[in-house]
Design a protein around this motif. Sequence first.
Motif, short mmCIF file in Angstrom:
data_model
loop_
_atom_site.label_atom_id
_atom_site.label_comp_id
_atom_site.label_asym_id
_atom_site.label_seq_id
_atom_site.Cartn_x
_atom_site.Cartn_y
_atom_site.Cartn_z
N ASP A 1 0.80 -1.31 0.04
CA ASP A 1 0.02 -0.03 -0.01
C ASP A 1 0.97 1.21 -0.20
O ASP A 1 2.17 1.33 0.04
N TYR A 2 0.38 2.36 0.58
CA TYR A 2 1.02 3.73 0.30
C TYR A 2 2.25 3.62 1.31
O TYR A 2 3.33 4.12 0.74
N SER B 1 5.00 1.46 0.26
CA SER B 1 5.54 1.66 -1.12
C SER B 1 6.67 2.85 -1.06
O SER B 1 7.76 2.93 -1.69
N ASP C 1 -1.66 -0.84 -4.41
CA ASP C 1 -2.38 0.34 -4.75
C ASP C 1 -1.76 1.18 -5.96
O ASP C 1 -0.53 0.76 -6.14
N CYS C 2 -2.47 2.06 -6.29
CA CYS C 2 -1.78 3.03 -7.26
C CYS C 2 -0.45 3.54 -6.78
O CYS C 2 0.41 4.12 -7.69
N ALA D 1 2.12 1.34 -7.61
CA ALA D 1 2.34 1.28 -8.93
C ALA D 1 3.20 2.42 -9.50
O ALA D 1 4.17 2.30 -10.53
N ASP D 2 3.07 3.72 -9.07
CA ASP D 2 3.66 4.89 -9.35
C ASP D 2 4.97 4.76 -8.80
O ASP D 2 5.98 5.27 -9.48
N VAL E 1 -4.94 -4.49 -10.98
CA VAL E 1 -4.57 -2.97 -10.96
C VAL E 1 -3.72 -2.34 -11.92
O VAL E 1 -4.19 -1.38 -12.47
N LEU E 2 -2.61 -3.15 -12.15
CA LEU E 2 -1.55 -2.64 -13.21
C LEU E 2 -2.25 -2.60 -14.63
O LEU E 2 -2.03 -1.72 -15.52
N ILE F 1 -4.53 0.59 -14.79
CA ILE F 1 -3.88 2.06 -14.99
C ILE F 1 -2.94 1.88 -16.17
O ILE F 1 -2.16 2.90 -16.47
N GLN G 1 5.08 8.06 -21.14
CA GLN G 1 5.62 8.10 -19.58
C GLN G 1 6.71 9.05 -19.61
O GLN G 1 6.89 9.83 -18.74
#
Length: 380
Positions: free
Chosen positions: A30-31, A34, A63-64, A67-68, A96-97, A100, A253
Motif C-alpha cells: 500500500d502507500y 511503497s 495500490d496506485c 504502481a507509481d 490493478v496494473l 492503470i 510516460q
Amino acid sequence: METMPTDSVPALDIWRNGDDEVLRPSGILDYAASVGLRVALSRRLDAGQLNLTVDLSRLRLLDCAAADTLLHAQSEAQERGGALRAPGASDLVLDVLEIIGAAKQLRAYDDPPPGAPPGQGEEAENAEPPSQWTTVNELLRQAAAMDRTDPRRGALRDRAVTHSLPLADRLARRFHGMGESPADLSQVAALGLMKAIEGFDPDYGTDFGGYATPTIVGELKRYFRDKGWGVHVPRRLQELRIEINRVRDSLGQRLGRSPTPKDVASHLGIDEEQVLEALVASSAYRPVSLFAPLGGDDDAGTLADVLGDDDRDIDGVEFRQAIKPLIARLPERERRILSLRFYGNRTQAQIAADLGISQMHVSRLLSRTLDGLRRALLDG
C-alpha cells in the motif's frame, strides 16, 4: 539472500540473479509500504545497480501509489541507462496494473525470476521449491519415454498442460485491448501451448518455459496477422503496428505527453513516413460497420441508410469543368482577384492592398467578373 523486514515493507527479500538485483516484497504493497520500496530502489540506483527486478509473485494486492513507485523507478533507471521490470503479477495485482495501463510497461506478465538461493545457515526446508518448469520437463521426459499408445502418456501430458496454462494465460493478456476477444486470445494461447508441448525435446537441456514462450507468442501474433485484419495489409506494416503500440506507453510516460509520429520514429530508428503508413494501415484492422451511427446520437442514421443516394455535389462537377475555360479567358488582374478571394480566403481590403488599388475598385471588379461568369454559364 537478504531479508529486510521494516516498518514500511513487511518483508523484502533481495538477491542477485545474474546482472540483476531482485527485490521481492510480500503481502500488501500500500502507500506506506511503497515508501519503503521507493527508498530501497533509490538506494540501489544511487549505488550504481541499474538493472533491477521487482518480483510481484508474493504480493496479494498493491495500490496506485505502489504502481507509481515502480513506474517512477523504471523511468529513473532508464534515464541512467539501466532497466527495471516487475514480473510475476497475478490476480488483483495484475488487475490493478492493467486498469492503470502499466502492466505491459512493467512487463508484469513475464514469469518471476528464479527463486532466491538459501542463505548461509538456513534450513533446507526454507529453500525455494523446484521451478515449475523442472516439473514440466520431468513430466514430458517421462511421457516421451513411453509408447504413444500408453494411456499413462496422455495423463502425464495433461498434467504438463495444467502446470503450463497460467503461462499461456499471462501471455494472452499481453494482447488484451487490441481489438480481439480475451476468450479467443486465451484459446489461441492454449493452442500455442499444445504446439509447444508437441515440439518440445526434454533432452535438449532447455526449460519448457523458455521454449514455450516464443511458441505461444508466435501463435498469438500469427492469429492477429491472419485472422484479425478485416482488410489484407502487408506483414511489415502489421508487425510495425504492434511495435508502435508496444513503445507508445513507455514513450508517453517518459515524455509526459502523447508521443507524436516523429517521436515514435526516432525511438524505433525508422523514417516518420513508415510510422504514418503503419498508423494509416491500422484503420484497416477493424473496418467501420455499415450499421454504425453516423452521428453521436443513437437515433442517427447509419452508413447503410445513405448508400445509393445521389451525391449532392454531383451537379457541381459539371459547373466546375465548364467554368475553367471561362476563367482562363479573363484578364490577369481579374484572375488574380478571384484566386485571392476564393482560394486564398483573402478579404477585399487585403486584396486591394496587395494589388495597390482601392477596396471599392476591388468590389466592382469582383462583382463584374462574377456576373460575367454567371451569364456565360447560363448562356452556354
